[in-house]
Design an enzyme around this catalytic site. Structure first.
Site, PDB file in Angstrom:
ATOM      1  CG  ASP A 273      -2.036  -0.962   1.102  1.00 15.20           C
ATOM      2  OD1 ASP A 273      -2.114  -1.633   0.046  1.00 15.20           O
ATOM      3  OD2 ASP A 273      -2.827  -1.063   2.052  1.00 15.20           O
TER       4      ASP A 273
ATOM      5  CE1 TYR B 178      -3.007   2.405  -6.609  1.00 13.55           C
ATOM      6  CE2 TYR B 178      -3.434   3.942  -4.821  1.00 13.55           C
ATOM      7  CZ  TYR B 178      -3.751   3.429  -6.063  1.00 13.55           C
ATOM      8  OH  TYR B 178      -4.799   3.957  -6.762  1.00 13.55           O
TER       9      TYR B 178
ATOM     10  CD  GLU C 265     -25.025 -13.691 -14.152  1.00 16.24           C
ATOM     11  OE1 GLU C 265     -25.370 -12.564 -13.723  1.00 16.24           O
ATOM     12  OE2 GLU C 265     -24.863 -13.935 -15.350  1.00 16.24           O
TER      13      GLU C 265
ATOM     14  CE  LYS D 139     -33.687 -10.095  -8.813  1.00 14.24           C
ATOM     15  NZ  LYS D 139     -33.674  -8.950  -7.938  1.00 14.24           N
TER      16      LYS D 139
ATOM     17  CG  ASP E  46     -31.574  -6.699  -2.333  1.00 12.31           C
ATOM     18  OD1 ASP E  46     -32.130  -6.124  -3.283  1.00 12.31           O
ATOM     19  OD2 ASP E  46     -32.101  -6.857  -1.221  1.00 12.31           O
TER      20      ASP E  46
ATOM     21  NE  ARG F  13     -34.432  -1.517 -14.274  1.00 12.49           N
ATOM     22  CZ  ARG F  13     -35.734  -1.299 -14.418  1.00 12.49           C
ATOM     23  NH1 ARG F  13     -36.309  -0.331 -13.753  1.00 12.49           N
ATOM     24  NH2 ARG F  13     -36.448  -2.052 -15.242  1.00 12.49           N
TER      25      ARG F  13
ATOM     26  CD  GLU G 218     -28.267  -4.786  -8.777  1.00  9.35           C
ATOM     27  OE1 GLU G 218     -28.309  -4.750 -10.028  1.00  9.35           O
ATOM     28  OE2 GLU G 218     -29.274  -4.645  -8.065  1.00  9.35           O
TER      29      GLU G 218
ATOM     30  CE1 TYR H 213     -27.090  -6.867 -14.509  1.00  9.14           C
ATOM     31  CE2 TYR H 213     -26.302  -7.056 -12.259  1.00  9.14           C
ATOM     32  CZ  TYR H 213     -27.172  -6.502 -13.182  1.00  9.14           C
ATOM     33  OH  TYR H 213     -28.103  -5.600 -12.774  1.00  9.14           O
TER      34      TYR H 213
ATOM     35  CE  LYS I  12     -36.880 -10.815  -6.379  1.00 11.77           C
ATOM     36  NZ  LYS I  12     -38.071 -10.173  -5.951  1.00 11.77           N
TER      37      LYS I  12
ATOM     38  CB  CYS J 126     -30.387   3.664  33.809  1.00 15.70           C
ATOM     39  SG  CYS J 126     -29.335   2.278  33.356  1.00 15.70           S
TER      40      CYS J 126
ATOM     41  CB  CYS K 245     -27.394   2.323  37.441  1.00 12.09           C
ATOM     42  SG  CYS K 245     -27.763   3.765  36.420  1.00 12.09           S
TER      43      CYS K 245
ATOM     44  CB  CYS L 126     -27.616   5.260  31.429  1.00 11.77           C
ATOM     45  SG  CYS L 126     -26.977   5.216  33.105  1.00 11.77           S
TER      46      CYS L 126
ATOM     47  CB  CYS M 298     -24.504   2.762  34.682  1.00 12.70           C
ATOM     48  SG  CYS M 298     -25.655   1.547  34.018  1.00 12.70           S
TER      49      CYS M 298
HETATM   50  S1  IVH Z   1     -29.711  -9.366 -15.334  1.00 11.26           S
HETATM   51  C1  IVH Z   1     -31.936  -8.084 -19.019  1.00 11.26           C
HETATM   52  N1  IVH Z   1     -28.202 -10.274 -13.375  1.00 11.26           N
HETATM   53  O1  IVH Z   1     -32.219  -7.573 -10.588  1.00 11.26           O
HETATM   54  C2  IVH Z   1     -31.138  -8.501 -17.829  1.00 11.26           C
HETATM   55  N2  IVH Z   1     -29.840  -8.635 -12.869  1.00 11.26           N
HETATM   56  O2  IVH Z   1     -35.136  -7.823 -10.842  1.00 11.26           O
HETATM   57  C3  IVH Z   1     -31.593  -7.878 -16.584  1.00 11.26           C
HETATM   58  N3  IVH Z   1     -29.864  -7.937 -10.539  1.00 11.26           N
HETATM   59  O3  IVH Z   1     -32.787  -4.642 -12.425  1.00 11.26           O
HETATM   60  C4  IVH Z   1     -30.720  -7.958 -15.430  1.00 11.26           C
HETATM   61  N4  IVH Z   1     -28.227  -9.227  -9.856  1.00 11.26           N
HETATM   62  O4  IVH Z   1     -30.818  -4.661 -10.827  1.00 11.26           O
HETATM   63  C5  IVH Z   1     -29.208  -9.446 -13.727  1.00 11.26           C
HETATM   64  N5  IVH Z   1     -26.789 -11.132 -11.750  1.00 11.26           N
HETATM   65  C6  IVH Z   1     -27.775 -10.314 -12.100  1.00 11.26           C
HETATM   66  C7  IVH Z   1     -28.412  -9.467 -11.177  1.00 11.26           C
HETATM   67  C8  IVH Z   1     -29.448  -8.647 -11.606  1.00 11.26           C
HETATM   68  C9  IVH Z   1     -29.105  -8.304  -9.490  1.00 11.26           C
HETATM   69  C10 IVH Z   1     -30.979  -6.961 -10.440  1.00 11.26           C
HETATM   70  C11 IVH Z   1     -30.941  -5.874 -11.510  1.00 11.26           C
HETATM   71  C12 IVH Z   1     -32.289  -5.922 -12.167  1.00 11.26           C
HETATM   72  C13 IVH Z   1     -33.114  -6.643 -11.159  1.00 11.26           C
HETATM   73  C14 IVH Z   1     -34.286  -7.325 -11.818  1.00 11.26           C
END
Ligand code: IVH
Length: 682
Positions: A37, A40, A118, A120, A122, A141, A178, A230, A326, A420, A423, A438, A443
């Protein structure tokens, strides 16, 4: 000293950028750093110095351009070049089978179509545009056809390359992925917001979205957003042949390609060849995902081959070739049977809902945090209420909302205690803070918390002194402060439950062992608000002993690079309290380390003319090298920045000073000579 020509300096800047970019890639994308580091940092500073001197050499892809100097006033709406689609959802394996069969039918095939699984993630979907290999735009988006231009914030994400690692980049290329916040960062943000009395983010996704829309990119930078790519939209042809045969031809190849050109790709992907493999992936990640440092709410399945994807095409809103599967909701209703109140190390009272046990995200949950009294009031919580409880990943379960329509007749509202629970002393709830506290330093809960913190891993790391022993020691009045630990005898410990002579001796030895722990750890262990282990190290490096720190002004402390005003103020106030001074003296007398091993032999000499002042140095000085002048300023407690702004207190001007001098004059910043500087420092 050799004078370098402009061309030589320019090529040095280009090479430095390449090296720094490669290192960032290894560090943030591959997670296998190959450079120290410190190396760098030194190369980064060298590049910065060149760019300060020759602003015409600054390029958009320079790593120095990741964080803007000032906040933007608003974000502009932008049209996406290619729309962002959403995904159809599957909730049961039968939905996935139906989807796969529909795809097969669409292609007139009877065999399983290879599919990529893959996670998903969040977070927030982001669209990136690269022109000639350089990142020119990052956008949210939005509604899928237009979003907001958040390029300044996107640039702070180190796993997003500012320049692609592509030999002949196309005119334009689009990447999707994402942006997300690691769970630990999300929790830290919420904790801070709770302390400041601000509304909490409901989950990491909201926190990520909130961060991306933050107007000050310096604040975004502190939050350490990350990104998984992705999707790539390449123009064809790009690759070797005229038809772009070098281009990825499938999602699997695309993910690999994304990684080679510089992006972080989630490693937990799988190319599946049967419905059973899809099911296995789903089952495996249903529990494993809870161990990940980021949130996932399901998996995404994509037909692998691009030509098949093309044939299947899109509906109005979603691709036919992909589906999201999901995981079941991590929110469930249950009954609040009681509310208890915990008192933390800093005296903060946290209301906790005692729940009728409920199965959530694979674990049974019987308690959930209610955060603070403001949150309680917001929920209007009554004992016996039906509450929606959420548990996500490693996040502490929490009560999201109440269903008032299910409230039992005559239920009583829960109100925070005025005293509290540990105490019995009156508690304090400042108007502008969400937390109730407190403030009785004796305490038992605060004493216990302080001791537990002191013995914890990152502090004194005292083996054998755990929560249970601390509780017993405090309850039975053997100790009332950290310092008392060092007066404990083996005989005293042997009077406690289940502690034989051998174990008692071990505990005494472990406590004594902590006397050699370095000053930075001691400072951390004192549990001063906002002083985490990294800050403690930085402060200990700059204040090599406790006397210097005790006598330092908040400005002097805040002048350390990386230490903000809030931390400085908190330290300053901590040392102003008699009880804390007394604690330090007792620990010093017991032989704990309040003096650091100095990196720099010069003791810091805080100078009131310099401390807390912001300096910029420009031009060639008569006797000092610029770096020497900067060191002198920092050494005396001043802060040195690279560019002149309204906040600059002094511009130290040498010969051939250029645009900085003009800017300082136009802003009315005081300009001084090297001699003036030396006089100030004297
Ligand atoms: S593919 C046309 N891959 O999920 C392809 N989406 O519910 C569309 N998301 O808006 C997306 N991980 O924000 C894709 N590995 C992944 C993802 C992913 C999270 C989210 C993305 C999308 C939402 C759809």
């Amino acid at each position: 000293m050799t004078k370098f020509s402009f061309l030589e300096i320019q090529s040095r800047a280009i090479e430095l950028r390449k090296v720094l970019q490669r290192y960032s890639y290894e560090y943030y994308v591959l997670d296998t750093p190959t450079m120290e580091d410190t190396v760098y940092d030194a190369l980064y500073r060298e590049l910065q110095t060149i760019e300060v001197e020759y602003p015409q050499l600054i390029t958009a892809d320079s790593p120095t351009q990741r964080v803007g100097e000032k906040p933007t006033t608003q974000f502009f709406s932008v049209q996406h070049n290619i729309s962002l689609y959403s995904l159809d959802n599957a909730f049961a394996s039968s939905d996935v089978t139906t989807w796969q069969e529909r795809c097969q039918k669409g292609l007139d095939r009877r065999i399983f179509l290879d599919s990529v699984c893959e996670l998903k993630i969040d977070g927030s979907a982001i669209a990136l545009t690269y022109e000639n290999g350089i990142l020119v735009r990052g956008a949210t988006r939005g509604d899928g056809t237009s979003g907001e231009d958040i390029t300044t914030n996107i640039k702070t994400i180190r796993s997003i390359p500012l320049r692609l690692n592509l030999e002949n980049p196309p005119d334009r290329l689009e990447i999707r992925g994402e942006a997300f916040l690691p769970i630990a960062v999300f929790e830290a943000i919420n904790q801070e917001r709770s302390q400041q009395g601000e509304a909490l983010f409901a989950n990491p996704r909201n926190a990520a979205a909130g961060t991306l829309r933050q107007l000050d990119s310096r604040k975004v930078d502190k939050r350490r957003l990350d990104f998984f790519a992705y999707t790539i939209h390449l123009p064809s042809p790009l690759g070797r042949g005229a038809g772009g045969e070098g281009n990825p031809q499938s999602q699997w190849q695309a993910l690999e390609f994304l990684q080679t050109i510089g992006f972080r790709v989630n490693p937990n992907k799988k190319l599946c060849k049967s419905i059973q493999e899809l099911q296995d992936y789903y089952d495996y990640w249903s529990t494993e995902r809870l161990k990940l440092p980021y949130m996932t709410d399901g998996m995404v399945i994509k037909i692998n081959t691009f030509s098949q994807q093309e044939q299947l095409g899109f509906t109005q809103r979603t691709p036919r070739w992909a589906i999201a599967w999901k995981y079941p909701a991590e929110e469930m209703p249950t009954i609040i049977e009681a509310v208890t109140v915990q008192v933390g190390r800093t005296g903060t009272l946290t209301p906790v809902a005692e729940l009728r046990p409920v199965l959530l995200a694979g674990t049974t949950v019987s308690r959930a945090t209610l955060h603070n009294s403001d949150r309680l009031a917001e929920l209007d919580l009554h004992i016996g209420d039906t509450a929606i409880v959420r548990k996500a990943g490693e996040i502490i379960p929490e009560v999201v909302r109440i269903l008032p329509e299910l409230r039992p007749y005559g239920a009583t509202r829960f109100v925070m205690p005025t005293h509290c629970p540990e105490c019995g002393q009156p508690v304090l709830k400042p108007e502008n803070e969400a937390a109730t506290r407190c403030i009785n330093l004796e305490c038992p809960a605060i004493v216990r918390g302080a001791i537990e913190y002191w013995v914890s891993r990152d502090a004194m790391d005292i083996n054998g002194v755990g929560e249970k022993l601390v509780k017993q020691l405090v309850t039975e009045n053997h100790i009332t402060s950290i310092a008392d630990l060092y007066d404990l005898t083996s005989e005293q410990l042997q009077t406690l439950d289940r502690l034989g002579q051998k174990s008692a001796d071990k505990v005494v030895a472990a406590i004594a062992q902590s006397k050699i722990k370095p000053w930075a750890r001691v400072l951390y262990g004192l549990g001063i608000r906002h002083v985490g282990s990294v800050n403690a190290q930085t402060i200990a490096d700059n204040f090599p002993n406790v006397e210097l720190l005790t006598n330092a002004s908040p400005e002097a402390i805040a002048s350390i690079f990386g230490i903000g005003e809030e931390i400085a103020q908190s330290i300053y106030e901590w040392f102003r309290k008699d009880a804390n001074q007394n604690l330090v003296q007792r620990l010093q007398a017991s032989g704990l380390q309040f003096v650091g091993e100095k990196k720099d032999n010069r003791a810091i000499a805080i100078n009131p003319n310099i401390a807390g002042k912001i300096f910029v140095v420009t031009g060639t000085l008569p006797t000092l090298k610029r770096d020497e002048a900067k060191d002198l300023i920092k050494f005396a407690g001043g802060k040195v920045t690279d560019s002149v702004s309204k906040k600059t207190n002094y511009l130290v001007v040498g010969e051939e000073a250029g645009s900085k001098l003009e800017k300082a004059q136009s802003l009315g910043v005081e300009c001084i000579s090297e001699e003036d500087l030396l006089n100030l420092i004297k």
